[in-house]
Design a protein around this motif. Structure first.
Motif, PDB file in Angstrom:
ATOM      1  N   GLN A  90       0.857  -1.191   0.000  1.00  0.00           N
ATOM      2  CA  GLN A  90       0.000   0.000   0.000  1.00  0.00           C
ATOM      3  C   GLN A  90       0.889   1.234   0.000  1.00  0.00           C
ATOM      4  O   GLN A  90       1.943   1.244   0.628  1.00  0.00           O
ATOM      5  N   LYS A  91       0.464   2.271  -0.701  1.00  0.00           N
ATOM      6  CA  LYS A  91       1.187   3.537  -0.680  1.00  0.00           C
ATOM      7  C   LYS A  91       0.204   4.693  -0.833  1.00  0.00           C
ATOM      8  O   LYS A  91      -0.727   4.639  -1.646  1.00  0.00           O
ATOM      9  N   TRP A  92       0.429   5.761  -0.045  1.00  0.00           N
ATOM     10  CA  TRP A  92      -0.324   7.001  -0.204  1.00  0.00           C
ATOM     11  C   TRP A  92       0.337   7.856  -1.276  1.00  0.00           C
ATOM     12  O   TRP A  92       1.566   7.950  -1.344  1.00  0.00           O
ATOM     13  N   CYS A  93      -0.464   8.493  -2.088  1.00  0.00           N
ATOM     14  CA  CYS A  93       0.045   9.444  -3.062  1.00  0.00           C
ATOM     15  C   CYS A  93       0.337  10.766  -2.350  1.00  0.00           C
ATOM     16  O   CYS A  93      -0.509  11.280  -1.610  1.00  0.00           O
ATOM     17  N   HIS A  94       1.520  11.306  -2.551  1.00  0.00           N
ATOM     18  CA  HIS A  94       1.883  12.587  -1.947  1.00  0.00           C
ATOM     19  C   HIS A  94       1.298  13.708  -2.787  1.00  0.00           C
ATOM     20  O   HIS A  94       1.695  13.925  -3.940  1.00  0.00           O
ATOM     21  N   THR A  95       0.344  14.409  -2.213  1.00  0.00           N
ATOM     22  CA  THR A  95      -0.337  15.497  -2.908  1.00  0.00           C
ATOM     23  C   THR A  95      -0.211  16.786  -2.100  1.00  0.00           C
ATOM     24  O   THR A  95       0.190  16.778  -0.933  1.00  0.00           O
ATOM     25  N   THR A  96      -0.561  17.902  -2.727  1.00  0.00           N
ATOM     26  CA  THR A  96      -0.542  19.176  -2.030  1.00  0.00           C
ATOM     27  C   THR A  96      -1.710  19.258  -1.049  1.00  0.00           C
ATOM     28  O   THR A  96      -2.622  18.425  -1.070  1.00  0.00           O
ATOM     29  N   THR A  98      -4.206  21.089  -0.989  1.00  0.00           N
ATOM     30  CA  THR A  98      -5.527  21.350  -1.575  1.00  0.00           C
ATOM     31  C   THR A  98      -6.166  20.106  -2.188  1.00  0.00           C
ATOM     32  O   THR A  98      -7.334  20.131  -2.563  1.00  0.00           O
ATOM     33  N   ALA A  99      -5.404  19.027  -2.304  1.00  0.00           N
ATOM     34  CA  ALA A  99      -5.924  17.785  -2.887  1.00  0.00           C
ATOM     35  C   ALA A  99      -6.235  16.786  -1.783  1.00  0.00           C
ATOM     36  O   ALA A  99      -5.665  16.823  -0.688  1.00  0.00           O
ATOM     37  N   SER A 100      -7.148  15.884  -2.050  1.00  0.00           N
ATOM     38  CA  SER A 100      -7.520  14.872  -1.067  1.00  0.00           C
ATOM     39  C   SER A 100      -6.479  13.762  -1.012  1.00  0.00           C
ATOM     40  O   SER A 100      -5.880  13.408  -2.038  1.00  0.00           O
ATOM     41  N   PRO A 101      -6.263  13.173   0.171  1.00  0.00           N
ATOM     42  CA  PRO A 101      -5.353  12.031   0.263  1.00  0.00           C
ATOM     43  C   PRO A 101      -5.906  10.839  -0.514  1.00  0.00           C
ATOM     44  O   PRO A 101      -7.109  10.567  -0.484  1.00  0.00           O
ATOM     45  N   VAL A 102      -5.021  10.127  -1.207  1.00  0.00           N
ATOM     46  CA  VAL A 102      -5.403   8.952  -1.981  1.00  0.00           C
ATOM     47  C   VAL A 102      -4.445   7.804  -1.652  1.00  0.00           C
ATOM     48  O   VAL A 102      -3.222   7.988  -1.634  1.00  0.00           O
ATOM     49  N   LEU A 103      -5.018   6.639  -1.409  1.00  0.00           N
ATOM     50  CA  LEU A 103      -4.251   5.438  -1.104  1.00  0.00           C
ATOM     51  C   LEU A 103      -4.333   4.463  -2.276  1.00  0.00           C
ATOM     52  O   LEU A 103      -5.422   4.193  -2.807  1.00  0.00           O
ATOM     53  N   GLY A 104      -3.186   3.919  -2.678  1.00  0.00           N
ATOM     54  CA  GLY A 104      -3.147   2.857  -3.670  1.00  0.00           C
ATOM     55  C   GLY A 104      -2.854   1.538  -2.981  1.00  0.00           C
ATOM     56  O   GLY A 104      -1.980   1.463  -2.112  1.00  0.00           O
ATOM     57  N   VAL A 105      -3.580   0.486  -3.367  1.00  0.00           N
ATOM     58  CA  VAL A 105      -3.408  -0.835  -2.754  1.00  0.00           C
ATOM     59  C   VAL A 105      -3.120  -1.856  -3.846  1.00  0.00           C
ATOM     60  O   VAL A 105      -3.841  -1.938  -4.850  1.00  0.00           O
ATOM     61  N   ARG A 148       8.778  13.384  -3.835  1.00  0.00           N
ATOM     62  CA  ARG A 148       9.644  14.560  -3.710  1.00  0.00           C
ATOM     63  C   ARG A 148       8.919  15.846  -4.114  1.00  0.00           C
ATOM     64  O   ARG A 148       9.133  16.902  -3.529  1.00  0.00           O
ATOM     65  N   PHE A 149       8.052  15.741  -5.111  1.00  0.00           N
ATOM     66  CA  PHE A 149       7.364  16.925  -5.633  1.00  0.00           C
ATOM     67  C   PHE A 149       5.860  16.665  -5.671  1.00  0.00           C
ATOM     68  O   PHE A 149       5.309  16.274  -6.718  1.00  0.00           O
ATOM     69  N   PRO A 150       5.158  16.865  -4.539  1.00  0.00           N
ATOM     70  CA  PRO A 150       3.705  16.620  -4.485  1.00  0.00           C
ATOM     71  C   PRO A 150       2.957  17.491  -5.492  1.00  0.00           C
ATOM     72  O   PRO A 150       3.373  18.606  -5.828  1.00  0.00           O
ATOM     73  N   THR A 151       1.831  16.963  -5.983  1.00  0.00           N
ATOM     74  CA  THR A 151       1.045  17.653  -7.004  1.00  0.00           C
ATOM     75  C   THR A 151      -0.414  17.764  -6.559  1.00  0.00           C
ATOM     76  O   THR A 151      -0.839  17.142  -5.581  1.00  0.00           O
ATOM     77  N   ASN A 152      -1.179  18.559  -7.310  1.00  0.00           N
ATOM     78  CA  ASN A 152      -2.613  18.687  -7.038  1.00  0.00           C
ATOM     79  C   ASN A 152      -3.403  17.507  -7.591  1.00  0.00           C
ATOM     80  O   ASN A 152      -4.569  17.311  -7.252  1.00  0.00           O
ATOM     81  N   THR A 153      -2.781  16.757  -8.493  1.00  0.00           N
ATOM     82  CA  THR A 153      -3.443  15.622  -9.125  1.00  0.00           C
ATOM     83  C   THR A 153      -2.686  14.349  -8.780  1.00  0.00           C
ATOM     84  O   THR A 153      -1.631  14.382  -8.135  1.00  0.00           O
ATOM     85  N   LEU A 154      -3.230  13.215  -9.210  1.00  0.00           N
ATOM     86  CA  LEU A 154      -2.565  11.947  -8.958  1.00  0.00           C
ATOM     87  C   LEU A 154      -1.255  11.857  -9.731  1.00  0.00           C
ATOM     88  O   LEU A 154      -1.138  12.340 -10.857  1.00  0.00           O
ATOM     89  N   GLY A 155      -0.263  11.231  -9.107  1.00  0.00           N
ATOM     90  CA  GLY A 155       0.995  10.987  -9.784  1.00  0.00           C
ATOM     91  C   GLY A 155       0.934   9.711 -10.603  1.00  0.00           C
ATOM     92  O   GLY A 155      -0.127   9.117 -10.798  1.00  0.00           O
TER      93      GLY A 155
END
Length: 348
Positions: A90-96, A98-105, A148-155
């Motif tokens: 599992q990994k969380w996407c690093h976002t800014t 203003t964006a919602s936390p998202v988990l990938g499984v 390293r560089f969080p974004t407003n959208t999914l990476g």
């Protein structure tokens, strides 16, 4: 201490500032359905990777994503339980902010599921399921590109699969994530795949074949020619169908030092045999003739110094003569082409 009931194999804290007290734990239960016998990874380190059918028994891999909140007393309070196939990573996407936390499984049936954290409801909600492989292939690991560089959208995601493959997933303009590239990377299970967070054109992988590999995911072309430099240690020239020649430092082979456009696909590259002209590279450009290229200076500046376009077909074979240069300092060159079965001598 929290009893996760089923064997647990991954823990990930949410990096988002609005949910830094949230973390997830993944579990993995291996069952043989006909015998009602439960096997865990502790029975055998790799029992969970055995084929789905053993004799008449059907293996079933079940899992859960357990969601916890850290209390003021630093205890773990479970707030949610999501039923899934067995969870491998599992990994969380690093976002800014203003964006919602998202988990990938990553699960045992070849899927990556994406879950968005809703702070007000204190729960994850699944919003996409991406199939990376058939259901008998396990997704072993995943990693987001935005650490390293969080974004407003999914990476982007890199995923390793139990069949030895890696795949890259990217979101489109609507935010829908899909597999955009897949390749065979290892002869045995690649337990881990990870981005270079400082250069997200590069991913790393490693596994049971006793190798760690680096991949430049921009290079999805066939390699047609390679030549090590005879006079400058560590330099390698690599040609490809994508009309380019790449110069690599063998000590850092992941990213090229320079890329030069030679047109038509590079079928052969030949460094000049003399150390006094060690900056000169001869290129057979398939659909765009033959060229002498100078690769010079500390930054390896790239420039075409001579062309030979008398061939009327695919430019394939080319070589420098080892004889002394002529009175003008030029070296004799032989070149040949395919369908017009032509051989030429010229100087460059």
């Amino acid at each position: 201490m929290v009893d996760t009931v089923w064997p647990a194999d991954s823990v990930e804290f949410c990096p988002h500032e609005s949910a830094s007290d949230i973390f997830v734990c993944g579990t993995y239960l291996l069952e043989h359905s006909t015998a009602d016998v439960v096997h865990t990874a502790s029975d055998d380190d790799k029992a969970h990777l055995e084929p789905d059918n053993i004799g008449n028994q059907r293996q079933v891999r079940r899992g859960k994503c357990l969601v916890f909140r850290v209390t003021e007393s630093r205890a773990a309070s479970q707030v949610q339980e999501i039923n899934l196939p067995a969870v491998l990573d599992q990994k969380w996407c690093h976002t800014t902010s203003t964006a919602s936390p998202v988990l990938g499984v990553a699960d045992s049936e070849g899927n990556i599921t994406l879950h968005e954290w809703h702070t007000g409801e204190c729960q994850l909600k699944t919003f996409q399921n991406i199939s990376c492989a058939p259901s008998d292939v396990l997704c072993l690991s995943l990693d987001w590109s935005t650490r390293r560089f969080p974004t407003n959208t999914l990476g982007s995601l890199v995923v390793s699969l139990s069949n030895g493959s890696l795949c890259v997933l990217k979101p489109d303009s609507t935010g829908e994530v899909s597999v955009v590239d897949k390749w065979h990377a290892h002869d045995y299970e690649p337990w881990i795949a990870a981005w270079n967070y400082w250069d997200t054109s590069v991913v790393y992988s490693g596994g049971d074949d006793l190798t760690m590999k680096g991949w430049d995911i921009r290079q999805s072309f066939s390699v047609t020619t390679i030549q090590s430099h005879p006079h400058t240690e560590h330099l390698i020239a690599v040609g490809s169908y994508d009309d380019s020649v790449y110069i690599f430092d063998a000590r850092k082979p992941i990213v090229p030092l320079v890329r030069g456009d030679v047109g038509g696909g590079a079928w052969r590259v030949k460094w000049h045999p003399s150390p006094t002209r060690k900056e000169d590279l001869l290129v057979a450009g398939m659909h765009d003739g033959f060229k002498v290229v100078k690769v010079h200076g500390e930054d390896l500046a790239w420039g075409i110094t001579k062309r030979f376009d008398d061939h009327k077909s695919l430019a394939y074979g080319v070589d420098w003569s080892f004889a002394p240069p002529d009175v003008d300092g030029q070296t004799l060159i032989a070149s040949c082409s395919f369908y017009d079965h032509a051989l030429h001598l010229w100087s460059g």
